[in-house]
Motif scaffolding. Sequence first.
Motif, mmCIF file in Angstrom:
data_model
loop_
_atom_site.group_PDB
_atom_site.id
_atom_site.type_symbol
_atom_site.label_atom_id
_atom_site.label_comp_id
_atom_site.label_asym_id
_atom_site.label_seq_id
_atom_site.Cartn_x
_atom_site.Cartn_y
_atom_site.Cartn_z
ATOM 1 N N VAL A 34 -8.655 1.087 4.775
ATOM 2 C CA VAL A 34 -8.195 -0.291 4.585
ATOM 3 C C VAL A 34 -7.133 -0.633 5.625
ATOM 4 C CG1 VAL A 34 -6.912 -1.821 3.044
ATOM 5 C CG2 VAL A 34 -8.771 -0.414 2.154
ATOM 6 N N VAL A 35 -6.171 0.301 5.809
ATOM 7 C CA VAL A 35 -5.095 0.081 6.782
ATOM 8 C C VAL A 35 -5.681 -0.075 8.188
ATOM 9 C CG1 VAL A 35 -3.082 1.134 7.893
ATOM 10 C CG2 VAL A 35 -3.341 1.246 5.415
ATOM 11 N N ASN A 36 -6.628 0.812 8.543
ATOM 12 C CA ASN A 36 -7.230 0.747 9.882
ATOM 13 C C ASN A 36 -7.971 -0.569 10.096
ATOM 14 O OD1 ASN A 36 -6.259 3.272 10.522
ATOM 15 N ND2 ASN A 36 -8.092 4.332 9.822
ATOM 16 N N LEU A 37 -8.729 -1.018 9.071
ATOM 17 C CA LEU A 37 -9.492 -2.261 9.204
ATOM 18 C C LEU A 37 -8.560 -3.461 9.363
ATOM 19 C CD1 LEU A 37 -12.290 -1.645 6.553
ATOM 20 C CD2 LEU A 37 -12.598 -1.822 9.029
ATOM 21 N N THR A 38 -7.502 -3.502 8.533
ATOM 22 C CA THR A 38 -6.580 -4.629 8.647
ATOM 23 C C THR A 38 -5.815 -4.584 9.958
ATOM 24 O OG1 THR A 38 -4.939 -3.365 7.400
ATOM 25 C CG2 THR A 38 -6.323 -4.888 6.164
ATOM 26 N N LEU A 76 4.180 -0.214 12.410
ATOM 27 C CA LEU A 76 2.989 0.085 11.615
ATOM 28 C C LEU A 76 2.609 1.556 11.705
ATOM 29 C CD1 LEU A 76 0.768 -3.044 12.384
ATOM 30 C CD2 LEU A 76 2.036 -2.536 10.289
ATOM 31 N N GLU A 77 2.676 2.120 12.911
ATOM 32 C CA GLU A 77 2.349 3.527 13.089
ATOM 33 C C GLU A 77 3.312 4.417 12.316
ATOM 34 O OE1 GLU A 77 -0.152 5.125 14.506
ATOM 35 O OE2 GLU A 77 -1.106 3.196 14.842
ATOM 36 N N ARG A 78 4.605 4.083 12.397
ATOM 37 C CA ARG A 78 5.592 4.882 11.671
ATOM 38 C C ARG A 78 5.386 4.774 10.166
ATOM 39 N NH1 ARG A 78 11.152 3.442 15.066
ATOM 40 N NH2 ARG A 78 10.664 4.737 16.911
ATOM 41 N N GLY A 79 5.071 3.576 9.690
ATOM 42 C CA GLY A 79 4.815 3.406 8.263
ATOM 43 C C GLY A 79 3.614 4.206 7.809
ATOM 44 N N LYS A 80 2.579 4.227 8.650
ATOM 45 C CA LYS A 80 1.380 4.983 8.312
ATOM 46 C C LYS A 80 1.676 6.480 8.280
ATOM 47 C CE LYS A 80 -3.378 5.779 9.858
ATOM 48 N NZ LYS A 80 -4.390 5.445 10.878
ATOM 49 N N GLU A 81 2.430 6.952 9.280
ATOM 50 C CA GLU A 81 2.776 8.374 9.316
ATOM 51 C C GLU A 81 3.637 8.762 8.115
ATOM 52 O OE1 GLU A 81 4.708 8.973 13.017
ATOM 53 O OE2 GLU A 81 2.889 8.710 14.229
ATOM 54 N N ILE A 85 0.838 -1.209 0.000
ATOM 55 C CA ILE A 85 0.000 0.000 0.000
ATOM 56 C C ILE A 85 0.867 1.251 0.000
ATOM 57 C CG2 ILE A 85 -1.669 1.327 1.348
ATOM 58 C CD1 ILE A 85 -2.862 -1.312 2.283
ATOM 59 N N GLY A 86 1.955 1.221 0.800
ATOM 60 C CA GLY A 86 2.863 2.373 0.845
ATOM 61 C C GLY A 86 3.473 2.669 -0.517
ATOM 62 N N ARG A 87 3.968 1.576 -1.169
ATOM 63 C CA ARG A 87 4.542 1.789 -2.508
ATOM 64 C C ARG A 87 3.484 2.286 -3.485
ATOM 65 N NH1 ARG A 87 7.361 -3.030 -1.157
ATOM 66 N NH2 ARG A 87 5.837 -4.289 -2.261
ATOM 67 N N LEU A 88 2.274 1.760 -3.346
ATOM 68 C CA LEU A 88 1.186 2.186 -4.218
ATOM 69 C C LEU A 88 0.882 3.671 -4.046
ATOM 70 C CD1 LEU A 88 -1.049 1.313 -6.195
ATOM 71 C CD2 LEU A 88 -2.473 0.790 -4.229
ATOM 72 N N MET A 89 0.775 4.111 -2.789
ATOM 73 C CA MET A 89 0.443 5.516 -2.531
ATOM 74 C C MET A 89 1.616 6.420 -2.900
ATOM 75 S SD MET A 89 -2.575 5.270 -1.784
ATOM 76 C CE MET A 89 -2.829 7.013 -1.547
ATOM 77 N N LEU A 90 2.846 5.917 -2.729
ATOM 78 C CA LEU A 90 4.011 6.702 -3.151
ATOM 79 C C LEU A 90 4.005 6.883 -4.665
ATOM 80 C CD1 LEU A 90 6.654 8.104 -2.453
ATOM 81 C CD2 LEU A 90 7.805 5.890 -2.628
ATOM 82 N N SER A 91 3.688 5.814 -5.392
ATOM 83 C CA SER A 91 3.601 5.932 -6.853
ATOM 84 C C SER A 91 2.508 6.920 -7.249
ATOM 85 C CB SER A 91 3.315 4.561 -7.473
ATOM 86 O OG SER A 91 4.344 3.652 -7.187
ATOM 87 N N LEU A 92 1.383 6.859 -6.518
ATOM 88 C CA LEU A 92 0.288 7.787 -6.816
ATOM 89 C C LEU A 92 0.696 9.220 -6.516
ATOM 90 C CD1 LEU A 92 -2.619 7.651 -7.838
ATOM 91 C CD2 LEU A 92 -3.391 7.607 -5.482
ATOM 92 N N SER A 93 1.429 9.425 -5.406
ATOM 93 C CA SER A 93 1.913 10.769 -5.059
ATOM 94 C C SER A 93 2.885 11.291 -6.111
ATOM 95 C CB SER A 93 2.578 10.742 -3.687
ATOM 96 O OG SER A 93 3.115 11.994 -3.359
ATOM 97 N N GLU A 94 3.814 10.398 -6.532
ATOM 98 C CA GLU A 94 4.768 10.815 -7.571
ATOM 99 C C GLU A 94 4.044 11.138 -8.866
ATOM 100 O OE1 GLU A 94 7.376 7.507 -7.745
ATOM 101 O OE2 GLU A 94 8.618 8.169 -6.057
ATOM 102 N N ASN A 95 2.976 10.371 -9.162
ATOM 103 C CA ASN A 95 2.183 10.661 -10.360
ATOM 104 C C ASN A 95 1.527 12.027 -10.251
ATOM 105 O OD1 ASN A 95 -0.855 10.046 -11.803
ATOM 106 N ND2 ASN A 95 1.000 9.572 -12.975
ATOM 107 N N GLN A 96 1.074 12.381 -9.005
ATOM 108 C CA GLN A 96 0.505 13.715 -8.772
ATOM 109 C C GLN A 96 1.541 14.797 -9.064
ATOM 110 O OE1 GLN A 96 -2.522 15.291 -6.693
ATOM 111 N NE2 GLN A 96 -3.208 13.987 -8.357
ATOM 112 N N VAL A 97 2.760 14.612 -8.519
ATOM 113 C CA VAL A 97 3.827 15.597 -8.741
ATOM 114 C C VAL A 97 4.164 15.692 -10.222
ATOM 115 C CG1 VAL A 97 6.236 16.126 -8.265
ATOM 116 C CG2 VAL A 97 4.773 15.288 -6.441
#
Length: 663
Positions: A170-174, A225-230, A55-67
């Motif tokens: 999703v992260v919170n539920l898991t 997990l908390e650090r990864g989320k932050e 999920i982190g890599r996915l959101m990072l890719s999405l953020s980079e796509n935004q930039v």
Amino acid sequence: MSLGFNTLRARLIGSSVLAVIVLLAVCIEFLRAFSHQDAVVHEIKQDQITRLEKIGRLMLSLSENQVQLSDLLAGAMDRKFDEEAVFERGRATIDAVRAIVKQYGEVQASFQHDEEALPVYTAADRELALYRASLFSVVDLCTVNVRLAPVEMLKVGSSYVRITNHMNSVVNLTNARVASELDRMQAESKRASQYLLASGGASLLALILGSALFYRDMRRAEIALERGKEQMQHLAHHDTLTGLPNRVLFAIELKRALARTSRGEKAALLYLDLDHFKRVNDTLGHSRGDELLRQAADRLRHCVRDTDVIARLGGDEFAVVQTLLCRPADAAALATRMKEALKPPFLLGNQEVAVAVSIGIAIAPEDAADPEQLLKNADLALYAAKAGGRGAYHFYEEALDARLKVRHQVEADLRLALAEEQFELYYQPIVDLKSGEVTCCEALLRWHHPVRGMVSPLEFIPVAEECGLIGALGQWALRQACMAAASWPYGISVAVNLSSSQVRPDTLVLQVAAALAASGLAPDRLELEVTESVLMQDTSDTLVTLHHLRQLGVRIAMDDFGTGYSSLSYLRTFPFDKIKIDKSFIDHISDKDDCVAIVQAVTMMAQRLSMTTVAEGVETDAQRLKLTELGCTEMQGYLISRPRPAKELMRLLQERTGAMSAA
């Protein structure tokens, strides 16, 4: 008694052995159970960490796509990219989002058996489809009508925020499911500890030790997990280069600030753009440009309050939401602070670079209460600040919309004017200060508009440069000037101004050679004037082009000398034939000692370098006499003649030639 003792000893030994066997069996069973539990815990944690990493890599890719999309939009709006560059970057952006869609499919497999998280992830997948559609619209508009692209960009940002919210859910539920599983295992450990407590101290100690290790690992996993989320949240909402909030977080904060305006508060949106930032990238490289952006961000960060929000929107564009505004003067004061903060030179490696900033200001709710409209109005104000000379700030006003429409109309009329030959060259003589003879005439472009009449070059030249027509206009002026000069008395040259877009090694030399060949004009009767801004575009290619022109026999002049901060360095790198001293020094040469000192220093330097000096804007006899005294070679200005059409110029040349012959 002995029998009884032996029996007791046997029973004691038997009991001890049995106890030891039971204890060993319990310990072995516990160790087996603990080992199995540890493996299960490790598997649960590893599965969760793997999902979060995906999920982190996915959101990072999405953020980079935004930039990536933001940079494409910023470059397209500022016309920093040509059409081919926009197409290539757009294709790269689309390829990136397709890769992200593929990543979504791969990550979704991790939630096939998670009945709670899967529907939320599916909702994120649907939102991704909307994000992708809006992104395609932005890319298309960047090549078709870039002014409409920011609207679709806001949709992209909104979809991105909703995707981020879904993924957080999703992260919170898991996390909750993993915590529940670990709680269940914790309960089993508690029952095991009670059993071991009844079985013996050794088992209890082992259980305590095992529990301690278990809780330690669980806590470490929770912290990770908390650090990864932050970290994921930070990367999704902050610019990786400067650490400032990015366009996504800025949109959220702007919306919040505008929501408070409905309760009587006021806010200001300040849109910033670093002036001539492209020159730094072109001359020093992109790594130095990135360093400049980081240093500029640090300076700007210290100009705002904790209640304000400053963000990098992309490229060299920054924006500030100034909250708790009492009056527009507060926004002007902030703009002034930021201008002053960026005024000292930046140290990039071992070189100092000075840049200025242009700022557009829009006030909410007076100018707009909608985020998109407020940003558009601030952008219009920024455009006005740039048009006013850059390095300044400008408040939005309703007249700016009208000006923008006028600008678009001027661009449309320019294209028609070029096709219908509505342009004409006027010529202003340059005379020798000692003999009074005309030595050269500068060609100046004029536009005869069929409805508006004569349009000032100050109005249409900047528009022509922005819309890419200045190259065609410059080539037309070069041909016409050479044709006209061929009919003048021998010894009189023609001077033609070059724009930055014309000075290209692959085209300019051929254009000049063709104009000379078509007109029959001797190369040494053509002077090409360049300003410092032309030289700064790409120093190496520009100097190569100028040297090739010199090899043709053409003379090169530096125009507006003294107005830039590095004019002297260009005199060292290229042997100009002529230096034209800017009018700002000539205006006060009769009454200001500093102007006299500067002009005298330039003339003395030019004499030593075997260069001719021309004083621009001479209007009085007192100025002419002072320039003669200081050793200036030639002069140009209304004292001799205003710019004239070609026919009137011929009469003037004949009159002056006759007067000189009679004298």
